[in-house]
Design a protein around this motif. Structure first.
Motif, short mmCIF file in Angstrom:
data_model
loop_
_atom_site.label_atom_id
_atom_site.label_comp_id
_atom_site.label_asym_id
_atom_site.label_seq_id
_atom_site.Cartn_x
_atom_site.Cartn_y
_atom_site.Cartn_z
N MET A 78 121.66 -32.93 -76.18
CA MET A 78 121.77 -31.90 -75.13
C MET A 78 123.18 -31.35 -75.06
O MET A 78 123.38 -30.12 -75.03
N ARG A 79 124.16 -32.23 -75.03
CA ARG A 79 125.56 -31.78 -74.95
C ARG A 79 125.92 -30.91 -76.15
O ARG A 79 126.58 -29.87 -76.01
N TYR A 80 125.49 -31.33 -77.32
CA TYR A 80 125.80 -30.59 -78.53
C TYR A 80 125.23 -29.17 -78.48
O TYR A 80 125.94 -28.18 -78.71
N PHE A 81 123.93 -29.06 -78.17
CA PHE A 81 123.29 -27.74 -78.18
C PHE A 81 123.77 -26.85 -77.04
O PHE A 81 123.90 -25.64 -77.21
N ILE A 82 124.06 -27.43 -75.88
CA ILE A 82 124.48 -26.64 -74.73
C ILE A 82 125.94 -26.21 -74.83
O ILE A 82 126.27 -25.03 -74.62
N THR A 83 126.83 -27.13 -75.18
CA THR A 83 128.27 -26.82 -75.17
C THR A 83 128.77 -26.21 -76.47
O THR A 83 129.80 -25.54 -76.48
N HIS A 84 128.05 -26.42 -77.59
CA HIS A 84 128.53 -25.93 -78.88
C HIS A 84 127.68 -24.81 -79.48
O HIS A 84 128.18 -24.03 -80.29
N LYS A 85 126.41 -24.71 -79.08
CA LYS A 85 125.51 -23.77 -79.74
C LYS A 85 124.93 -22.72 -78.79
O LYS A 85 124.06 -21.95 -79.19
N LYS B 238 127.91 -35.82 -66.74
CA LYS B 238 128.99 -35.08 -66.07
C LYS B 238 129.49 -33.94 -66.94
O LYS B 238 129.75 -32.83 -66.46
N GLN B 239 129.64 -34.18 -68.26
CA GLN B 239 130.11 -33.12 -69.16
C GLN B 239 129.12 -31.95 -69.18
O GLN B 239 129.53 -30.79 -69.13
N ILE B 240 127.84 -32.28 -69.26
CA ILE B 240 126.82 -31.23 -69.28
C ILE B 240 126.80 -30.47 -67.97
O ILE B 240 126.73 -29.23 -67.94
N SER B 241 126.89 -31.20 -66.85
CA SER B 241 126.88 -30.57 -65.52
C SER B 241 128.11 -29.70 -65.32
O SER B 241 128.02 -28.57 -64.83
N ASP B 242 129.28 -30.21 -65.69
CA ASP B 242 130.53 -29.45 -65.53
C ASP B 242 130.50 -28.18 -66.37
O ASP B 242 130.94 -27.11 -65.93
N TYR B 243 129.97 -28.28 -67.59
CA TYR B 243 129.90 -27.11 -68.46
C TYR B 243 128.97 -26.06 -67.87
O TYR B 243 129.27 -24.86 -67.88
N ALA B 244 127.82 -26.52 -67.34
CA ALA B 244 126.86 -25.59 -66.74
C ALA B 244 127.45 -24.89 -65.53
O ALA B 244 127.28 -23.68 -65.35
N LYS C 189 130.68 -24.41 -64.87
CA LYS C 189 131.78 -23.56 -65.31
C LYS C 189 131.29 -22.24 -65.86
O LYS C 189 131.92 -21.20 -65.68
N ASN C 190 130.14 -22.29 -66.55
CA ASN C 190 129.62 -21.09 -67.21
C ASN C 190 128.51 -20.41 -66.43
O ASN C 190 127.84 -19.52 -66.95
N ASN C 191 128.33 -20.82 -65.17
CA ASN C 191 127.27 -20.22 -64.36
C ASN C 191 127.81 -19.63 -63.06
O ASN C 191 127.10 -19.53 -62.08
N THR C 192 129.08 -19.24 -63.06
CA THR C 192 129.64 -18.56 -61.91
C THR C 192 129.03 -17.16 -61.82
O THR C 192 128.57 -16.62 -62.84
N PRO C 193 129.00 -16.54 -60.63
CA PRO C 193 128.41 -15.20 -60.50
C PRO C 193 129.00 -14.19 -61.48
O PRO C 193 128.28 -13.38 -62.05
N ARG C 194 130.32 -14.28 -61.68
CA ARG C 194 130.97 -13.32 -62.58
C ARG C 194 130.52 -13.51 -64.03
O ARG C 194 130.19 -12.55 -64.72
#
Length: 414
Positions: free
Chosen positions: A13-20, A138-144, A146-151
Motif C-alpha cells: 500500500m505504501r509503495y503504490f500510494i506514495t511512489h506510484k 502513520k506514513q500512509i495516513s500522513d501522506y494522504a 498532506k496530499n488531500n488539502t483543499p488546494r
C-alpha cells in the motif's frame, strides 16, 4: 497480533500510494447483511494498471464475493479510471487481469516488473510486526492528509479534467500567439503577415514554395485573443471526452488529420486566402464525440438528445459566421468521422474496410481537385513583402531575397 502478511500488505500500500500515485478506493455494501470488502483497492486512472487489488485471500477469484465486487466496485472503479481497465490482482467485470503472488524473494512476471521494476524489493519481513504496522499506517495516513488539502485536491481535480491533447495543443497555440503578437509589434507588420511567417496556411506560399507543412501548422496559429480563447475552450471539453475513450495517441491522430484535411479543403475551395486556427481539428474531435454518444446510446435519452442537437445546431451556425471557414470545419468533421470509425476497436471489420476504401478514394479525389485548383485567383504582394521584411530584420537576408525573387517571378506570369 499482527502477522507478516499484514505487514506485506501495508508495505505494498505504501509503495503504490506514495511512489506510484495511487489512491485508495473504499466500497460500502448497500445491503447491510452483505459482508464488507476488507481488502485493499487502489486506483490510478493514468497508470498501466488502473486498478490494483491487494488481498491475502488466495481464493479471491473463486469465492462468492466476486458478485459483490462486480456490482459495487466495478462501477466506481470505472468512474475513477476512464481508460481501458487493467487490473493487477483479482477479478472485476471484464477487465484485463494479471494475478500475482507477492512475498519476500518471490518471482514476479516480466510484464509486471517492466511497470514496477522495484516491486520485488518492496515487501520484507520485520522483527516487530506490531511496531512496523503502526509506522506504516502513520506514513500512509500522513501522506494522504498532506496530499488531500483543499488546494491540492482542487489542483489535482483541475489537472485530471484536462486531457493531454488539450494541454499540448493549447501550449503550442499560446506560444505561437505570443510570438505572433511580439513579431507584429516589434517589426511593425500586420498580424496576418506575422502569422504567415509562423506557419499559417497561405495558398500562395504553398504553391510557390511547396510549403505543404502549413496544412498542419496552421492549426496552431491564431489571429486574435478571442479566436484562441474560443478554440481552447472548445478543445477543453471535447478533447477530454474523446481522449477518455480512445487514448492520447488516437485523439492526437484524429485532431491532426482533421486539421490537415480541413486546410486541404480550404486550398481547393477558398482561393488565395490565409487560414489559421484549431477549428478543423476541433470539428474532427466533435465528430468523434458524436460517434461516442451514438455508440453509448445517448441519442435515445430525450434530455441528452436535445442537448446534443442544440450543440450541433450552434456549431453549424458558427460555421456560417463572417471570417469563419466553413470548408475547414466541414473537412475536419468528415476527417474526424472517418478516423474515428477506422480507429475504434469496436467497429465492425467490414465497416472499417468500407471506411478505409472511402478514405483512399477521398484522398485521390482531393488530390485531383487540388491539382485542378493549383493556381492563385488573387495576389497579395504587400503581404509577401512584409514576410520578407521579417526575415530581413532577423538577419536572414538570403531567405528574404529568395522569397522576393520567387514571388515576383511567379506573379510575373499573371
Amino acid at each position: 497480533m499482527t502477522d507478516q502478511k499484514k505487514i506485506w500488505e501495508l508495505q505494498l500500500m505504501r509503495y503504490f500510494i506514495t511512489h506510484k500515485g495511487y489512491t485508495q478506493v473504499r466500497f460500502i455494501a448497500a445491503n447491510s447483511n452483505v459482508p464488507q470488502e476488507n481488502d485493499t483497492w487502489l486506483a490510478n486512472p493514468n497508470a498501466t494498471y488502473t486498478i490494483i487489488h491487494i488481498t491475502q485471500n488466495t481464493q479471491a477469484m473463486n469465492n462468492s464475493r466476486i458478485d459483490i465486487i462486480r456490482q459495487q466496485a466495478a462501477s466506481r472503479c470505472r468512474h475513477r479510471c476512464h481508460q481501458q481497465h487493467h487490473l493487477l490482482g483479482t477479478y472485476i467485470d471484464n477487465s484485463e487481469i494479471t494475478s500475482i503472488a507477492v512475498y519476500p524473494g518471490g518471482p514476479l512476471p516480466d510484464d509486471v516488473l517492466r511497470t514496477f521494476p522495484d516491486l520485488n524489493m518492496v515487501v520484507f519481513d520485520v522483527n516487530d510486526p506490531e511496531e512496523e504496522q503502526s509506522r506504516l499506517e502513520k506514513q500512509i495516513s500522513d501522506y494522504a492528509m498532506k496530499n488531500n488539502t483543499p488546494r491540492k485536491r482542487a489542483k489535482r481535480e483541475a489537472a485530471e479534467s484536462m486531457s493531454r491533447t488539450f494541454i499540448i495543443a493549447s501550449v503550442i497555440s499560446i506560444v505561437i500567439y505570443i510570438a505572433n503578437f511580439l513579431i507584429s509589434k516589434y517589426f511593425e507588420v500586420s498580424s496576418v503577415s506575422a502569422s504567415i511567417f509562423l506557419g499559417s496556411y497561405y495558398k500562395a506560399f504553398v504553391i510557390i514554395f511547396s510549403d505543404y507543412w502549413r496544412f498542419l501548422t496552421a492549426g496552431f496559429s491564431h489571429g486574435s485573443f478571442f479566436h484562441i480563447w474560443c478554440n481552447i475552450m472548445a478543445l477543453y471539453s471535447v478533447s477530454k471526452i474523446v481522449e477518455d475513450k480512445y487514448g492520447f495517441v488516437k485523439t492526437m491522430a484524429i485532431m491532426i488529420v482533421s486539421i490537415i484535411f480541413g486546410n486541404i479543403c480550404v486550398f481547393i475551395g477558398d482561393g488565395n486566402q490565409v487560414a489559421l486556427g484549431l477549428s478543423g481539428g476541433i470539428y474532427g474531435l466533435f465528430a468523434s464525440m458524436m460517434v461516442i454518444f451514438w455508440q453509448g446510446g445517448y441519442f435515445r435519452i430525450p434530455a441528452l438528445r436535445r442537448s446534443i442537437f442544440s450543440n450541433i445546431y450552434m456549431n453549424i451556425l458558427i460555421s456560417f459566421l463572417p471570417n469563419v471557414s466553413l470548408l475547414a470545419h466541414l473537412g475536419g468533421f468528415v476527417a474526424g468521422l472517418f478516423m474515428t470509425f477506422m480507429l475504434d476497436k469496436d467497429t465492425d471489420k467490414s465497416l472499417k474496410i468500407n471506411f478505409a476504401v472511402c478514405a483512399v478514394l477521398a484522398v485521390i479525389a482531393m488530390g485531383y481537385m487540388g491539382y485542378k485548383h493549383f493556381y492563385l485567383d488573387k495576389i497579395y504582394l504587400g503581404t509577401d513583402m512584409e514576410v520578407a521584411k521579417i526575415l530581413d530584420k532577423l538577419g536572414l537576408d538570403s531567405l528574404s531575397r529568395n522569397l522576393i525573387d520567387k514571388v515576383t517571378a511567379y506573379y510575373g506570369r499573371y
